[in-house]
Structure formats: C-alpha cells, structure tokens
Design an enzyme around this catalytic site. Structure first.
Site, PDB file in Angstrom:
ATOM      1  N   GLY A 120     -33.798   5.725 -40.452  1.00 15.25           N
ATOM      2  CA  GLY A 120     -34.395   4.865 -41.251  1.00 15.25           C
ATOM      3  C   GLY A 120     -35.983   5.679 -41.540  1.00 15.25           C
ATOM      4  N   HIS A 123     -34.070  10.988 -48.247  1.00 14.49           N
ATOM      5  CA  HIS A 123     -32.889  10.291 -47.954  1.00 14.49           C
ATOM      6  C   HIS A 123     -32.330  10.070 -48.899  1.00 14.49           C
ATOM      7  CE1 HIS A 123     -35.865   9.275 -43.948  1.00 14.49           C
ATOM      8  NE2 HIS A 123     -34.935   9.781 -43.309  1.00 14.49           N
ATOM      9  N   GLN A 170     -31.651  20.009 -45.119  1.00 10.80           N
ATOM     10  CA  GLN A 170     -32.287  21.294 -45.259  1.00 10.80           C
ATOM     11  C   GLN A 170     -33.845  20.819 -44.507  1.00 10.80           C
ATOM     12  OE1 GLN A 170     -33.465  23.822 -48.470  1.00 10.80           O
ATOM     13  NE2 GLN A 170     -34.593  24.674 -47.612  1.00 10.80           N
ATOM     14  N   LYS A 171     -34.279  20.113 -44.872  1.00  6.34           N
ATOM     15  CA  LYS A 171     -35.836  19.575 -43.774  1.00  6.34           C
ATOM     16  C   LYS A 171     -35.868  20.110 -42.539  1.00  6.34           C
ATOM     17  CE  LYS A 171     -39.371  17.382 -43.237  1.00  6.34           C
ATOM     18  NZ  LYS A 171     -39.142  16.491 -42.169  1.00  6.34           N
ATOM     19  N   HIS A 174     -37.211   7.391 -47.108  1.00  2.34           N
ATOM     20  CA  HIS A 174     -38.136   7.694 -48.114  1.00  2.34           C
ATOM     21  C   HIS A 174     -37.030   8.417 -49.363  1.00  2.34           C
ATOM     22  CE1 HIS A 174     -37.882  12.351 -46.212  1.00  2.34           C
ATOM     23  NE2 HIS A 174     -37.932  11.171 -45.268  1.00  2.34           N
ATOM     24  N   GLN A 229     -30.986  22.244 -37.736  1.00  2.00           N
ATOM     25  CA  GLN A 229     -30.046  20.605 -37.227  1.00  2.00           C
ATOM     26  C   GLN A 229     -28.817  20.796 -37.762  1.00  2.00           C
ATOM     27  OE1 GLN A 229     -31.127  16.833 -36.689  1.00  2.00           O
ATOM     28  NE2 GLN A 229     -30.719  16.358 -38.714  1.00  2.00           N
TER      29      GLN A 229
END
Ligand code: AMP
Length: 279
Positions: free
Chosen positions: A31, A37, A148-149, A34, A153
């Site tokens: 959440g 997302h 990709q940020k 921005h 992960q």
C-alpha cells in the site's frame, strides 16, 4: 472494482474469474501506492484478463526494531488509485485474517535470500516468501508482477516458484523514478528535504557506474569504490554496494552479463535500496 477483505471472498472471486475463462494477474503491495506500484498494475493488465492488487503491510517481514507500526497507510486513496489504473479487485486482509494466532509454518528460500538485504534483515525474506506463497494460494494468479526496485526479492520469489512448482509466471517490471532520479518508494515519505537531497547520491552513483560500464569499465571493485565515494560523504551509510550476477546473485569481480549493481543505505532509521542493470 471489488474490495475483498477475507480469504474466502478473495478465493471466491478468483474461482469465478477462472470459471469465466479469465487469466488472473496479481500485484502484491504494502500500500501507500505510488507510480511504481501503478506501473505494475498497468503491466499486469497487459499480461492477464483481470488484475487483483493486494494491499497488506505484512508483519512477518518486519523485525521488532523495524518500521511496521509507522509504515505509511492510506487505504481509501490506494483503492481509488487501483480503480483508476484498471485493477479489478483489491485484496485488503487484516493480519488476523492472514495469520492464525498459532501459525507455525514458514516458506524459506535458503540461498539467494541470505546475502545483501537478507544479511541485514535476517527474517525479512522468510516473511516475504511466506506471505507471497499464501497470496498465490489465495488468489491463484497466472502471472504475478513485482518491481525490479526489489531486485533480490524478485530473484528469491522466482526461485520459490520454480522450487515449489507454483504454476505462476513472475514478471519483473522496471524501476519508476522521480524526475531527479530517486527511486519511488513508500518509505520516501520518511525523508526530510535534506535527507532526500542527500539520498539522490544513491541513484546518481548508480547512473555514473552504468555510464562507466557502458564506456568499457569491467572492474566491479572500481565501480563499487566510486559508488562509496559518492554516497558516503553525504552521511548515508551503505549496508552494501555490490556488483552481482543478475541471475545467481553471486558477487562479480570482472563483470560479465547479465549483471546488476545493488545498493542499500541507512540513515536516521531510514533504509533505502536501489539498483541498476548493466546490460
Ligand atoms: P511494496 O509496497 O514496497 O512492498 O512494493 C510492492 C511492489 O511494488 C514490489 O514488487 C516492489 O518492487 C514494487 N515497487 C516498489 N517501488 C517501485 C518502483 N519505484 N518502481 C517499480 N516497482 C516498484
């Protein structure tokens, strides 16, 4: 757009979509949405018939000394943004809905998750892998889009999808940045104007490293030293600045493709990450 708060409701929505012959895209988020997302939602719309966005600040991926309680939240604005961007459903469970009080099962990746952010946040990826595995079971998506940020992960999640045979394709979507280069992040809201200005050294140093790479530099040590020289005088403390193989995440010395540079930096209890692909 449907707003679903229970696992049962989400499950029923997904089952109905499948019965109707629709493919499902999932965009997991915490959440405070921005444009980063929203770019994932747009990408998911291109890849699947219907898109579900999950908004869940996942307690199990935060250590006790981290920012779970203060993590920014704005539910109704987030839902409006999801709807405007074309999402078909938002899944917004409570922690109690997601985790039985005596939950005792974890999903843990044991190799790719250990270095970089995993070394500084030891329980983080176990929490991420567990919640994403749960979301995969609850939403039953065909594709899932991640940014990709959070480079490490995505690699870890691709590994659990492969190792645990989830019938889901993971898509990695590019980093969305502010006009001055700062990678968009919900945590940027913690930055004072001065810290934000100094945080620009992260993206600036990555762009400079990429330019040096494009000009022929292949020494990881030199690129890493240049990043440290740019960032450290600003007061941001680097957890790491490392050139890695983009697939195995192994550190590289003489750079061969595919490669990426990952950085993480801390100051005043704020932790920012960024990265750039070398290709
Ligand atoms: P978060 O809400 O921070 O957990 O992020 C949810 C998803 O959005 C993750 O897949 C992130 O990698 C992705 N994301 C966060 N920031 C950006 C950004 N600036 N550009 C692209 N994707 C992002």
């Amino acid at each position: 757009m449907q707003i679903l708060r229970t696992i049962r409701e989400m499950n029923a929505w997904s089952a109905a979509q499948k019965r109707a012959g629709h493919s499902i895209g999932l965009v997991p988020t915490m959440g405070y949405l921005h444009e980063g997302h929203l770019s994932l939602i747009t990408r998911a719309k291109q890849e699947a018939d219907v898109v579900a966005v999950s908004i869940f600040v996942n307690p199990t991926q935060f250590a006790p000394n981290e920012d779970y309680a203060s993590y920014p939240r704005k539910e109704s604005e987030d839902c409006a943004l999801c709807e405007k961007t074309g999402a078909d459903a938002v899944f917004m469970p409570t922690p109690e809905e997601m985790y039985p009080a005596d939950a005792s099962t974890w999903v843990e990746e044991t190799v790719l998750s250990k270095g970089y952010c995993g070394a500084f946040r030891p329980i983080h990826f176990r929490g991420v892998c567990t919640v994403v595995a749960k979301l995969f079971h609850i939403v039953m998506p065909d594709i899932a889009v991640f940014g990709q940020k959070d480079f490490q992960q995505v690699a870890v999640l691709q590994r659990i999808v492969r190792d645990l045979s989830f019938p889901i394709r993971i898509i990695r979507s590019p980093i969305i940045r502010e006009a001055d280069g700062l990678a968009k992040s919900s945590r940027n809201t913690y930055l004072t104007p001065e810290l934000r200005q100094k945080a620009l050294s992260l993206s600036r140093s990555l762009f400079a490293a990429k330019a040096a790479y494009d000009a022929g530099e292949r020494s990881a040590t030199k690129l890493e030293a240049a990043i440290r020289a740019e960032v450290e005088p600003t007061g941001w403390v680097l957890d790491y600045a490392t050139v890695i193989n983009a697939e195995t995440l192994e550190p590289q010395e003489d750079i061969t493709e595919p490669a990426a540079i990952l950085v993480a930096a801390r100051q005043s209890n704020i932790r920012l990450i960024d990265n750039i692909l070398l290709d």
